[in-house]
Design a protein around this motif. Structure first.
Motif, PDB file in Angstrom:
ATOM      1  N   LYS A   1      -6.664   2.116  -9.611  1.00 55.56           N
ATOM      2  CA  LYS A   1      -6.018   3.945  -9.362  1.00 55.56           C
ATOM      3  C   LYS A   1      -7.651   3.718  -8.094  1.00 55.56           C
TER       4      LYS A   1
ATOM      5  N   PRO B   1      -9.857   1.288  -3.316  1.00 55.34           N
ATOM      6  CA  PRO B   1      -8.924   1.767  -2.215  1.00 55.34           C
ATOM      7  C   PRO B   1      -8.022   0.906  -1.496  1.00 55.34           C
ATOM      8  N   PHE B   2      -7.221   0.649  -0.799  1.00 50.97           N
ATOM      9  CA  PHE B   2      -6.476   0.202  -0.062  1.00 50.97           C
ATOM     10  C   PHE B   2      -7.494  -0.764   1.050  1.00 50.97           C
TER      11      PHE B   2
ATOM     12  N   ASN C   1       0.772  -1.683   0.141  1.00 51.83           N
ATOM     13  CA  ASN C   1       0.071  -0.184   0.153  1.00 51.83           C
ATOM     14  C   ASN C   1       0.883   1.221  -0.283  1.00 51.83           C
ATOM     15  N   VAL C   2       2.208   1.169   0.863  1.00 51.51           N
ATOM     16  CA  VAL C   2       3.233   2.362   0.917  1.00 51.51           C
ATOM     17  C   VAL C   2       3.400   2.820  -0.268  1.00 51.51           C
ATOM     18  N   LYS C   3       4.041   1.282  -1.151  1.00 47.03           N
ATOM     19  CA  LYS C   3       5.078   1.667  -2.041  1.00 47.03           C
ATOM     20  C   LYS C   3       3.605   1.999  -3.296  1.00 47.03           C
ATOM     21  N   THR C   4       2.360   1.789  -3.780  1.00 49.17           N
ATOM     22  CA  THR C   4       1.459   1.881  -4.709  1.00 49.17           C
ATOM     23  C   THR C   4       1.310   3.729  -4.258  1.00 49.17           C
ATOM     24  N   ILE C   5       1.061   4.002  -3.102  1.00 51.56           N
ATOM     25  CA  ILE C   5       0.661   5.274  -2.693  1.00 51.56           C
ATOM     26  C   ILE C   5       1.977   6.216  -3.158  1.00 51.56           C
ATOM     27  N   GLU C   6       2.904   5.879  -3.272  1.00 55.40           N
ATOM     28  CA  GLU C   6       4.668   6.832  -3.122  1.00 55.40           C
ATOM     29  C   GLU C   6       4.405   6.676  -4.818  1.00 55.40           C
ATOM     30  N   SER C   7       4.092   5.478  -5.853  1.00 50.87           N
ATOM     31  CA  SER C   7       4.096   5.503  -6.901  1.00 50.87           C
ATOM     32  C   SER C   7       3.471   6.559  -7.631  1.00 50.87           C
TER      33      SER C   7
ATOM     34  N   GLY D   1      -0.166   5.649  -7.438  1.00 51.88           N
ATOM     35  CA  GLY D   1      -1.483   4.616  -7.321  1.00 51.88           C
ATOM     36  C   GLY D   1      -1.509   3.490  -7.833  1.00 51.88           C
TER      37      GLY D   1
END
Length: 166
Positions: free
Chosen positions: A90, A93-94, A16-22, A24
């Protein structure tokens, strides 16, 4: 107290963190790497949380009862694509916290007053909550949304207007 569940929780939070950083969506190489890790943890879970013994006591019928952790493990295995969809789309949601929040107000209303006085009242309450929730998800404040409603205007979600909080 099973190790596979903690490992999987940590992995999902990291994804989730990596997805947000990239922005979406993860690039396909990272998606494949995370899927392999996910599948490895599920395999470890299969060992740590085996199927129940097939032997039944005399007089028992039906399938042997599975533990809650075994049921969770099987659902996570069978619905892997659905579980990991947040890293490929995108729009997904998580968590489903928004859905839970939408239902929570109805439960609060029932607890406060004990019940709805009529079915029609419950429908009206649900209609208003649905409208306000949709507006909030579209970055329109509830106050502005209700003001537009009482003015007989519909919010234009397709335009790029930035509605202020008040």
């Amino acid at each position: 107290n099973q190790q596979w569940s903690k490992k999987l929780q940590d992995l999902l939070e990291k994804i989730n963190v990596k997805t947000i950083e990239s922005g979406g969506v993860l690039e396909s190489q990272k998606q494949k790497a995370y899927r392999r890790k996910y599948e490895k943890i599920i395999e470890d879970g299969e060992v740590e949380c085996p199927l129940p013994n097939e032997k039944r006591k005399k007089g028992q019928r039906g399938r042997p009862k599975k533990s809650k952790s075994r049921n969770l493990l099987e659902r996570l295995r069978d619905y892997e694509d659905d579980t990991l969809r947040f890293m490929t789309s995108k729009e997904v949601p998580f968590t489903n916290n928004l859905g839970e929040r939408d239902i929570r107000m109805t439960k609060v209303q029932q607890k406060v007053s004990g019940c709805f006085r009529s079915e029609e009242g419950a429908k009206i309450f649900s209609r208003i909550r649905s409208y306000v929730s949709t507006c909030k998800k579209q970055n329109l404040s509830p106050t502005t949304a209700l003001a537009l409603l009482f003015q007989g205007k519909l919010p234009d979600f397709d335009s790029n207007l930035n509605y202020s909080a008040e």
